[in-house]
Design an enzyme around this catalytic site. Structure first.
Site, PDB file in Angstrom:
ATOM      1  N   ASP A 230       0.869  -1.197   0.000  1.00 57.64           N
ATOM      2  CA  ASP A 230       0.000   0.000   0.000  1.00 57.64           C
ATOM      3  C   ASP A 230       0.890   1.226   0.000  1.00 57.64           C
ATOM      4  O   ASP A 230       2.123   1.127   0.008  1.00 57.64           O
ATOM      5  CB  ASP A 230      -0.942  -0.010   1.221  1.00 57.64           C
ATOM      6  CG  ASP A 230      -2.232   0.785   0.975  1.00 57.64           C
ATOM      7  OD1 ASP A 230      -2.152   2.006   0.782  1.00 57.64           O
ATOM      8  OD2 ASP A 230      -3.319   0.171   0.964  1.00 57.64           O
ATOM      9  N   HIS A 268     -12.414  -0.467  -7.832  1.00 53.99           N
ATOM     10  CA  HIS A 268     -13.622   0.357  -8.014  1.00 53.99           C
ATOM     11  C   HIS A 268     -13.352   1.840  -7.728  1.00 53.99           C
ATOM     12  O   HIS A 268     -14.166   2.694  -8.046  1.00 53.99           O
ATOM     13  CB  HIS A 268     -14.798  -0.165  -7.174  1.00 53.99           C
ATOM     14  CG  HIS A 268     -14.681   0.063  -5.698  1.00 53.99           C
ATOM     15  ND1 HIS A 268     -15.751  -0.087  -4.836  1.00 53.99           N
ATOM     16  CD2 HIS A 268     -13.623   0.423  -4.910  1.00 53.99           C
ATOM     17  CE1 HIS A 268     -15.358   0.177  -3.602  1.00 53.99           C
ATOM     18  NE2 HIS A 268     -14.078   0.478  -3.620  1.00 53.99           N
TER      19      HIS A 268
HETATM   20  C1  SAM Z   1     -10.756   1.349  -0.296  1.00 52.64           C
HETATM   21  S1  SAM Z   1      -9.181   0.990   0.377  1.00 52.64           S
HETATM   22  C2  SAM Z   1      -9.148  -0.773   0.389  1.00 52.64           C
HETATM   23  C3  SAM Z   1      -8.244  -1.333   1.451  1.00 52.64           C
HETATM   24  C4  SAM Z   1      -8.169  -2.863   1.532  1.00 52.64           C
HETATM   25  N1  SAM Z   1      -7.940  -3.495   0.262  1.00 52.64           N
HETATM   26  C5  SAM Z   1      -9.393  -3.436   2.178  1.00 52.64           C
HETATM   27  O1  SAM Z   1     -10.324  -3.832   1.476  1.00 52.64           O
HETATM   28  O2  SAM Z   1      -9.449  -3.478   3.410  1.00 52.64           O
HETATM   29  C6  SAM Z   1      -8.117   1.381  -0.989  1.00 52.64           C
HETATM   30  C7  SAM Z   1      -6.646   1.275  -0.648  1.00 52.64           C
HETATM   31  O3  SAM Z   1      -5.890   1.617  -1.810  1.00 52.64           O
HETATM   32  C8  SAM Z   1      -4.713   2.279  -1.366  1.00 52.64           C
HETATM   33  N2  SAM Z   1      -4.109   3.043  -2.457  1.00 52.64           N
HETATM   34  C9  SAM Z   1      -4.570   4.177  -3.049  1.00 52.64           C
HETATM   35  N3  SAM Z   1      -3.719   4.583  -4.002  1.00 52.64           N
HETATM   36  C10 SAM Z   1      -2.690   3.684  -4.033  1.00 52.64           C
HETATM   37  C11 SAM Z   1      -1.509   3.570  -4.809  1.00 52.64           C
HETATM   38  N4  SAM Z   1      -1.232   4.451  -5.771  1.00 52.64           N
HETATM   39  N5  SAM Z   1      -0.685   2.532  -4.563  1.00 52.64           N
HETATM   40  C12 SAM Z   1      -0.960   1.625  -3.587  1.00 52.64           C
HETATM   41  N6  SAM Z   1      -2.086   1.665  -2.821  1.00 52.64           N
HETATM   42  C13 SAM Z   1      -2.939   2.695  -3.038  1.00 52.64           C
HETATM   43  C14 SAM Z   1      -5.245   3.166  -0.251  1.00 52.64           C
HETATM   44  O4  SAM Z   1      -4.220   3.640   0.599  1.00 52.64           O
HETATM   45  C15 SAM Z   1      -6.218   2.228   0.452  1.00 52.64           C
HETATM   46  O5  SAM Z   1      -5.617   1.509   1.501  1.00 52.64           O
END
Ligand code: SAM
Length: 372
Positions: A230, A268
């Site tokens: 992440d 999404h």
């Molecule tokens: C809606 S959350 C989902 C978290 C996890 N997968 C869950 O379901 O519990 C989206 C995740 O994508 C991560 N994220 C956003 N942009 C990112 C990037 N460019 N690279 C890696 N992770 C990213 C955010 O920090 C966040 O933790």
């Protein structure tokens, strides 16, 4: 004193059209004041009503006992309790034999207001009702009418992930809500899709948040070595977990190598072009022969899909929630959306995957497994 003016309204036409109009008006009041349901749930969670009632057991708790336990005013608390009974979160039991006071217990829905525990969903309510997440809804029509700035950016000047990077409290709210969702969805994945993890020795969770999901997956499938991937500010505060290595980075630049790339509630958040970029990075991270990408996201049913569903299908019953989630994506992300099966087919095909299968589970999300 005689009560007057309390007769039922009988003047509405008895014909179908009158019934429909009456129904429409009744429904409309529900929408006009619908926010009060959400606000009352937030209030109940902040007060800790579910925890106090659970601690008191199935015998039931009186209003004055609850007010004492929560250190709040009985008269206001009574009105919240009455509303929560109406919404079926609480139940009123027969009166206490010793003093005649009414007793209240948690209904199954009320238990979901818990902050902790396997089934508690409070963290999701607290995220969605936070001032930060409520503000973008004011900018939704501008987004739709003029394709203006994304609603979240119009409200806060930057996108949700940049905002979270510098607002520790909001980042914590997101991580707690995601961890709460994981506690519900991972058992559904484990029970419904065990075979998907057969022969998989390592999994990278792309956008894995604080690693709750991967921690649960490696516990269920102990032969798996997990990499929780992440943004750096997210993994830097993620707790240590057995068999899980945290790696910080940007999924648009590259994804750590593993047998399977797993991604839950991430794709999404992004438009088709961005999704294709992320999926290409996932494809590059897995081996061609046994590699797979495991996506856990909603699949919106189309008319053809609906005919295939059994009426009792849990996932299908959540179609309304999936459509609401799509509205949330419009309010909270730049160009994210919930996708139909055909829309998933499109992004997977463009990212170079040759086949995929959709597995509905007991959750809002389905498991989509893609191979190349
Ligand atoms: C809606 S959350 C989902 C978290 C996890 N997968 C869950 O379901 O519990 C989206 C995740 O994508 C991560 N994220 C956003 N942009 C990112 C990037 N460019 N690279 C890696 N992770 C990213 C955010 O920090 C966040 O933790």
């Amino acid at each position: 004193m005689e009560e007057i003016g309390n007769r039922r309204e009988t003047t509405v036409s008895k014909n179908d059209c009158g019934d429909e109009e009456q129904r429409a008006e009744i429904d409309m009041w529900r929408y006009i004041f619908g926010f009060s349901e959400m606000a009352a749930l937030k209030c109940a969670i902040e007060l800790g009503i579910a925890e106090a009632m659970e601690a008191h057991g199935q015998a039931g708790i009186s209003l004055s006992e609850l007010a004492t336990a929560l250190n709040c005013s009985s008269s206001y608390l009574y009105r919240i309790i009455r509303f929560l009974i109406h919404l079926k979160f609480l139940k009123e039991k027969c009166s206490d034999a010793t003093n005649g006071a009414k007793l209240y217990t948690l209904a199954p829905l009320g238990r979901l207001l818990m902050k902790q525990g396997e089934r508690g969903m409070a963290a999701l309510v607290l995220l969605e009702t936070s001032p930060v997440m409520l503000a973008p809804w004011q900018a939704l029509s501008g987004r739709v009418r003029n394709n203006d700035r994304p609603a979240f950016e119009a409200a806060h000047g930057e996108d949700v992930w940049d905002f979270a990077a510098t607002n520790h409290n909001h980042s914590k709210l997101i991580n707690e809500a995601m961890a709460c969702d994981a506690r519900i969805v991972v058992p559904a994945i484990v029970n419904g899709c065990t075979d998907v993890f057969d022969g998989v020795e390592s999994v990278v969770d792309v956008g894995g948040g604080d690693g709750t999901t991967l921690g649960m997956l490696v516990k269920a499938f102990p032969w798996i070595k997990g990499i929780n991937f992440d943004l750096p500010h997210v993994v830097s505060v993620a707790p240590e977990r057995n068999s899980v290595e945290h790696i910080g980075g940007d999924m648009f630049k590259g994804v750590p190598q593993a047998d399977a790339a797993f991604s839950m509630w991430v794709l999404h958040d992004w438009c088709d072009e961005e999704c294709i970029e992320i999926l290409k990075k996932c494809r590059e991270a897995i081996p061609k022969d046994k590699g797979k990408v495991i996506i856990v996201d909603a699949v919106i049913e189309e008319a053809d899909d609906e005919q295939e569903k059994e009426p009792g299908d849990y996932n299908y019953k959540l179609k309304g929630a999936k459509l609401m989630l799509d509205m949330v994506m419009m309010a909270h992300t730049n160009r994210g959306k919930e996708r139909t099966r055909e829309e998933w087919r499109y992004v997977l095909d463009k990212a170079g995957f040759s086949r995929f299968v959709v597995r509905p589970i007991r959750a809002v999300q389905s498991v989509i497994v893609a191979y190349y």
